[in-house]
Write a protein that holds these residues in place. Structure first.
Motif, mmCIF file in Angstrom:
data_model
loop_
_atom_site.group_PDB
_atom_site.id
_atom_site.type_symbol
_atom_site.label_atom_id
_atom_site.label_comp_id
_atom_site.label_asym_id
_atom_site.label_seq_id
_atom_site.Cartn_x
_atom_site.Cartn_y
_atom_site.Cartn_z
ATOM 1 N N THR A 16 0.924 -1.348 -0.047
ATOM 2 C CA THR A 16 0.094 0.103 0.061
ATOM 3 C C THR A 16 0.819 1.123 0.038
ATOM 4 O OG1 THR A 16 -0.236 -0.182 2.589
ATOM 5 C CG2 THR A 16 -1.893 -1.159 1.230
ATOM 6 N N HIS A 20 1.077 -5.232 12.261
ATOM 7 C CA HIS A 20 1.415 -6.087 10.902
ATOM 8 C C HIS A 20 1.785 -7.360 11.254
ATOM 9 C CE1 HIS A 20 0.997 -1.866 9.555
ATOM 10 N NE2 HIS A 20 0.940 -2.220 8.246
ATOM 11 N N SER A 56 1.652 5.029 8.563
ATOM 12 C CA SER A 56 2.379 5.312 7.169
ATOM 13 C C SER A 56 3.729 6.110 7.593
ATOM 14 C CB SER A 56 1.492 6.007 6.375
ATOM 15 O OG SER A 56 0.790 7.122 6.980
ATOM 16 N N SER A 74 -4.322 0.910 3.236
ATOM 17 C CA SER A 74 -5.140 -0.080 3.264
ATOM 18 C C SER A 74 -6.867 0.233 3.690
ATOM 19 C CB SER A 74 -4.783 -1.173 4.298
ATOM 20 O OG SER A 74 -4.868 -0.461 5.587
ATOM 21 N N GLU A 124 -13.510 6.961 15.245
ATOM 22 C CA GLU A 124 -13.265 5.130 14.940
ATOM 23 C C GLU A 124 -12.241 5.034 14.211
ATOM 24 O OE1 GLU A 124 -16.294 2.046 15.047
ATOM 25 O OE2 GLU A 124 -17.607 3.658 14.657
ATOM 26 N N PRO A 146 -9.332 7.779 12.785
ATOM 27 C CA PRO A 146 -9.035 9.217 12.671
ATOM 28 C C PRO A 146 -8.325 9.378 11.231
ATOM 29 C CG PRO A 146 -7.848 8.387 14.626
ATOM 30 C CD PRO A 146 -8.356 7.118 13.986
ATOM 31 N N GLY A 147 -8.295 8.415 10.349
ATOM 32 C CA GLY A 147 -7.907 8.404 8.818
ATOM 33 C C GLY A 147 -8.997 9.232 8.237
HETATM 34 O O1 TXA Z 1 -1.837 0.506 4.134
HETATM 35 C C1 TXA Z 1 -1.673 1.061 5.603
HETATM 36 O O2 TXA Z 1 -2.558 0.745 6.378
HETATM 37 C C2 TXA Z 1 -0.516 1.480 5.931
HETATM 38 C C3 TXA Z 1 0.740 0.561 5.725
HETATM 39 C C4 TXA Z 1 1.959 0.720 6.332
HETATM 40 O O3 TXA Z 1 0.417 -0.890 6.378
HETATM 41 N N1 TXA Z 1 -0.695 1.964 7.353
HETATM 42 C C5 TXA Z 1 -1.301 3.305 7.538
HETATM 43 O O4 TXA Z 1 -1.350 3.436 9.031
HETATM 44 O O5 TXA Z 1 -2.051 3.730 6.647
HETATM 45 P P1 TXA Z 1 -1.732 4.834 9.606
HETATM 46 O O6 TXA Z 1 -1.293 4.745 11.020
HETATM 47 O O7 TXA Z 1 -1.154 6.053 8.851
HETATM 48 O O8 TXA Z 1 -3.416 4.762 9.622
HETATM 49 C C6 TXA Z 1 -3.869 3.778 10.190
HETATM 50 C C7 TXA Z 1 -5.412 4.251 10.581
HETATM 51 C C8 TXA Z 1 -5.428 5.320 11.356
HETATM 52 O O9 TXA Z 1 -6.452 6.039 10.717
HETATM 53 C C9 TXA Z 1 -6.121 4.923 12.663
HETATM 54 O O10 TXA Z 1 -6.808 5.889 13.230
HETATM 55 C C10 TXA Z 1 -6.740 3.746 12.266
HETATM 56 O O11 TXA Z 1 -6.101 2.993 11.136
HETATM 57 N N2 TXA Z 1 -6.889 2.627 13.596
HETATM 58 C C11 TXA Z 1 -5.929 2.109 14.064
HETATM 59 N N3 TXA Z 1 -6.505 1.172 14.967
HETATM 60 C C12 TXA Z 1 -7.692 1.243 15.030
HETATM 61 C C13 TXA Z 1 -8.720 0.973 16.127
HETATM 62 N N4 TXA Z 1 -8.686 0.106 16.803
HETATM 63 N N5 TXA Z 1 -9.992 1.361 15.553
HETATM 64 C C14 TXA Z 1 -10.090 2.227 14.563
HETATM 65 N N6 TXA Z 1 -9.254 2.729 13.819
HETATM 66 C C15 TXA Z 1 -7.998 2.261 13.917
#
Ligand code: TXA
Ligand code: MG
Length: 331
Positions: free
Chosen positions: A30, A62, A138, A176, A220, A222-223
């Motif tokens: 990704t 991961h 990311s 993802s 739920e 923050p993305g």
């Molecule tokens: O493609 C991807 O998912 C990439 C690659 C590196 O694997 N990772 C990625 O991570 O995009 P990040 O941290 O940029 O985005 C992760 C998202 C965030 O919006 C976060 O809030 C959400 O996943 N997230 C993580 N744990 C969560 C949970 N328990 N409940 C809801 N959302 C969660």
């Protein structure tokens, strides 16, 4: 430092770094991630610090084999197993009820945990060779553009990041897709796996969580924040339909234009645009997704004053791409 991720000695160094509590930049299919040992709180804290990421924004864990899922998830439904069977390894993150051994630091205190099994071979080798689960967001500073090359990671962190494993450009190019399978399945983030493909496997329509807002109010995912994935230059999103009429060459002065296909490029040339970036000559959505973040990054480093983007068709990966575009224009 950028190391060739396919070389054995680079992998050995990366594994040693993770196991001694350090951070490694690594490729996934990704986007590039910033990885640490998920069971080492001090290492995980370093990720938040390096990214300037608020502790209220949880991380994705991961894994490289199915057994690891049961180390961190306390309930795995039939529906989740169906998705896992079809889409793992791949660009799909699932949210489960967490086991107590999962540190609250990883989940921002939530009772749920995000897990994904990446498809990229360098990512899976790193996870397997460390023998642990790797927590990774990311590899960009908080709220900036996700990196899809090792060079982009390097430009975000420079010497603050000891090791970046280079695996070339990411195959998917969008983060993802995130689905909560805690209760009824719900899409929390549009991403590199299309809703259409997921719905086909499940045989049901899925709802997309449209909530956006701020971390303090508890999200739920923050993305979903309005302001996210943003370039530094102001970005304006326009619909393809208005290309026919509304613009004069002056509108495009000092601005880069990102469009989806050669057909749109021809229309833009007629309207007087000069700095045009075509995401996919043939209008192929996968190619467009793959090129999007890198195109944005290049323009952001230029001395142009702004960016104009043309919406892509709202289907398959186009939905995720439009979602990023809408957030990118919000400031
Ligand atoms: O493609 C991807 O998912 C990439 C690659 C590196 O694997 N990772 C990625 O991570 O995009 P990040 O941290 O940029 O985005 C992760 C998202 C965030 O919006 C976060 O809030 C959400 O996943 N997230 C993580 N744990 C969560 C949970 N328990 N409940 C809801 N959302 C969660
Ligand atoms: Mg991110």
């Amino acid at each position: 430092m950028i190391l060739d991720g396919r070389k054995r000695e680079s992998m050995v160094r990366a594994v040693e770094t993770i196991l001694s509590g350090g951070i490694v930049g690594f490729p996934t299919e990704t986007v590039y991630g910033l990885g640490a040992d998920a069971f080492n709180d001090e290492a995980v804290k370093k990720i938040f610090k390096l990214k300037n990421r608020p502790l209220a924004d949880p991380l994705i864990l991961h894994i490289a084999d199915h057994k690891q899922l049961y180390e961190v998830a306390s309930e795995v439904s039939e529906l989740a197993l169906k998705l896992i069977g079809k889409f793992w390894p791949g660009p799909l993150t699932l949210i489960f009820k967490k086991k107590s051994k999962v540190s609250p630091l990883l989940t921002a205190g939530l009772e749920t945990v995000a897990v994904r099994m990446p498809r990229n071979i360098i990512a899976t080798s790193l996870i397997k060779n460390t023998g642990t689960i790797i927590a990774a967001p990311s590899a960009n500073k908080f709220q900036s553009i996700s990196p899809t090359t090792a060079q982009a990671v390097d430009s975000e962190f420079g010497s603050d990041l000891e090791i970046i494993l280079d695996g070339g450009p990411c195959l998917v190019g969008l983060e993802s897709t995130i689905i909560s399978v805690v209760k009824e399945p719900k899409i929390l983030r549009l991403g590199g796996l299309s809703i259409e493909e997921i719905e086909k496997v499940l045989g049901i329509k899925l709802s997309v969580e449209r909530k956006s807002g701020d971390l303090a109010k508890g999200l739920e995912a923050p993305g979903m924040m309005e302001f996210h994935y943003a370039p530094k230059k102001p970005l304006t999103l326009i619909k393809e339909s208005v290309l026919e009429s509304e613009f004069t060459p002056a509108y495009f002065t000092s601005k880069a234009v990102i469009c989806f296909s050669e057909i749109q490029e021809a229309q833009l040339l007629k309207r007087g645009a000069t700095d045009i970036h075509v995401l996919s000559k043939s209008g192929n959505m996968q190619e467009a997704a793959r090129n999007y973040f890198e195109t944005l990054r290049k323009i952001d480093h230029s001395d142009l004053k702004g960016i104009i983007c043309i919406e892509v068709p709202e289907e398959f990966l186009g939905r995720a791409l439009n979602d990023r575009l809408r957030r990118a224009q919000h400031r």
